[in-house]
Design a protein around this motif. Structure first.
Motif, PDB file in Angstrom:
ATOM      1  N   ARG A 186      36.234  46.400  49.292  1.00  0.00           N
ATOM      2  CA  ARG A 186      36.788  45.861  48.049  1.00  0.00           C
ATOM      3  C   ARG A 186      37.385  47.013  47.247  1.00  0.00           C
ATOM      4  NH1 ARG A 186      31.181  42.543  47.689  1.00  0.00           N
ATOM      5  NH2 ARG A 186      31.759  40.948  49.202  1.00  0.00           N
TER       6      ARG A 186
ATOM      7  N   ASN B  55      39.286  40.381  45.795  1.00  0.00           N
ATOM      8  CA  ASN B  55      38.622  41.556  46.362  1.00  0.00           C
ATOM      9  C   ASN B  55      39.399  42.843  46.119  1.00  0.00           C
ATOM     10  OD1 ASN B  55      36.118  40.760  47.765  1.00  0.00           O
ATOM     11  ND2 ASN B  55      37.486  39.351  48.823  1.00  0.00           N
TER      12      ASN B  55
ATOM     13  N   HIS C  64      21.418  39.421  47.552  1.00  0.00           N
ATOM     14  CA  HIS C  64      22.678  38.677  47.676  1.00  0.00           C
ATOM     15  C   HIS C  64      22.446  37.329  48.339  1.00  0.00           C
ATOM     16  CE1 HIS C  64      25.716  41.528  46.338  1.00  0.00           C
ATOM     17  NE2 HIS C  64      25.037  42.492  46.935  1.00  0.00           N
TER      18      HIS C  64
ATOM     19  N   PRO D 274      27.941  45.043  49.983  1.00  0.00           N
ATOM     20  CA  PRO D 274      29.274  45.274  49.419  1.00  0.00           C
ATOM     21  C   PRO D 274      29.615  46.762  49.372  1.00  0.00           C
ATOM     22  CG  PRO D 274      28.060  43.691  48.089  1.00  0.00           C
ATOM     23  CD  PRO D 274      27.076  44.265  49.073  1.00  0.00           C
TER      24      PRO D 274
ATOM     25  N   LEU E  13      32.357  43.720  41.271  1.00  0.00           N
ATOM     26  CA  LEU E  13      32.584  43.358  42.670  1.00  0.00           C
ATOM     27  C   LEU E  13      31.313  43.454  43.504  1.00  0.00           C
ATOM     28  CD1 LEU E  13      36.066  44.931  43.509  1.00  0.00           C
ATOM     29  CD2 LEU E  13      35.497  42.517  43.202  1.00  0.00           C
TER      30      LEU E  13
ATOM     31  N   PRO F 231      30.070  39.150  43.884  1.00  0.00           N
ATOM     32  CA  PRO F 231      31.078  39.271  44.944  1.00  0.00           C
ATOM     33  C   PRO F 231      31.978  38.040  45.000  1.00  0.00           C
ATOM     34  CG  PRO F 231      28.876  39.813  45.766  1.00  0.00           C
ATOM     35  CD  PRO F 231      28.698  39.203  44.418  1.00  0.00           C
TER      36      PRO F 231
END
Length: 352
Positions: free
Chosen positions: A174, A334, A16, A159, A322, A326
């Motif tokens: 989320r 979200n 990420h 996430p 998601l 992201p």
């Protein structure tokens, strides 16, 4: 999300963080570093440079010889449930297409097991995101535990996505959900519009989020027609076929003056169909039956079942998005709620 996942013991930069530094999607960063899909040379160079700057190593603590791909994990209650299989299939489509490994585990509806899985996954350096799919018993222990774990995931910048499960106040997760109450209300409203006024309801367990959402819809539909709730024709059990069978048998043996049954799930509805027929009555001639979920079995029952359709595979894909892409904080992306629609088949008749 900041440039890199906060470090804990042994933590290193994540994919990420590399994607954000390079200004590309998570999927593009993965492809650039793994070489599994073609990527423009300029993009690959940018991703490689970002990885070097952050000290990212593919697989992190995993030896390169193991060829371990970045992984998205999914936790479900029961891998045998048809709707969860469809959700996982949707997740897998996007995750594997992005060059990631898809890991699936079952909690068996046990909160302690679910929490243990969440605790282990957040510390696994190969995990790039976790999706928890399916309902849950909404207890204080659950809410307290999930807040604690969700905050840890946020700190580690992993996430955490709920799919088919509502959020918890104070838990930074989320959400991909669907309109439980609206779907149930549409099913019961359809029966009401066909002249039914005595509509029994066979529901799942008390406190289970899916069951509570659908019960809300049942109540709201009756209220919209100024029909009082009769607790005598509401039966509670597990979300399985046997519950529908036993509950319908009880309703009929008690002489309940009902003309229709709304079942919380297609599994429950299929059991109710069998019980009605075994009692010497016909569906929909004597009793109409309507379900929820639109599983494959809904077209195979006799008669074919009128039910509420849910786009389970799309829910899975939305949850995977998601994780893989992201949304920015404050973007409003979200959380998403999918609509439902009624599928009319042959298990409901008009009384008009």
């Amino acid at each position: 999300m900041s440039a890199s996942r906060k470090s804990g013991p042994g933590r290193k930069a994540t994919l990420h963080a590399v994607a954000e530094r390079a200004g590309v999607s998570l999927a593009t960063a993965s492809r650039a570093l793994t070489g599994t899909y073609p990527v423009a040379s300029a993009t690959k160079a940018r991703v490689t440079e970002a990885a070097a700057e952050l000290g990212y190593v593919r697989g992190k603590r995993v030896p390169e010889s193991d060829h371990r791909l970045p992984t998205v994990a999914t936790i479900v209650n029961d891998v045998r449930q048809d709707f969860l299989i469809e959700i996982v299939s949707g997740i897998e489509q996007l995750v594997t297409g992005a060059g990631h490994f898809c890991l699936v585990g079952s909690s068996g509806y046990d909160l302690t097991t679910e929490f243990a899985m969440l605790d282990a996954l957040v510390d696994d350096p190969a995990i790039e995101g976790v999706i928890v799919a399916g309902g849950v018993y909404d207890t204080e222990a659950y809410r307290t535990g999930i807040r604690k774990r969700a905050k840890r995931y946020a700190e580690q910048q992993v996430p955490l996505v709920f799919c088919g499960r509502p959020g918890v106040e104070g838990a930074p997760v989320r959400i991909v959900d669907y309109d439980q109450a609206g779907g149930a209300a549409s099913a019961v409203s359809h029966l009401l519009s066909q002249g039914h006024r005595r509509i029994a309801y066979i529901r799942g367990p008390e406190g289970f989020t899916t069951s509570e959402g659908r019960t809300e819809g049942y109540y709201s539909a009756l209220a919209s027609f100024d029909i009082p709730v009769d607790q005598r024709i509401i039966k509670t059990g597990e979300r399985v076929r046997a519950t529908g069978y036993q509950a319908a048998k009880e309703l009929l043996s008690e002489g309940a003056d009902i003309t229709a049954i709304f079942a919380e799930s297609d599994y429950i509805a299929s059991g109710a169909l069998t019980a009605v027929r075994e009692s010497g009555l016909s569906v929909p001639g004597d009793i109409s039956v309507i379900g929820f979920d639109d599983l494959g079995l809904a077209q195979e029952t006799w008669p074919p079942l009128t039910t509420v359709h849910l786009p389970f595979d799309e829910l899975g894909r939305a949850a995977a998005r998601l994780v893989l892409s992201p949304p920015a904080a404050g973007s409003g992306r979200n959380r998403s709620v999918f609509g439902t629609h009624l599928v009319i088949r042959e298990s409901v008749r008009s009384l008009w």
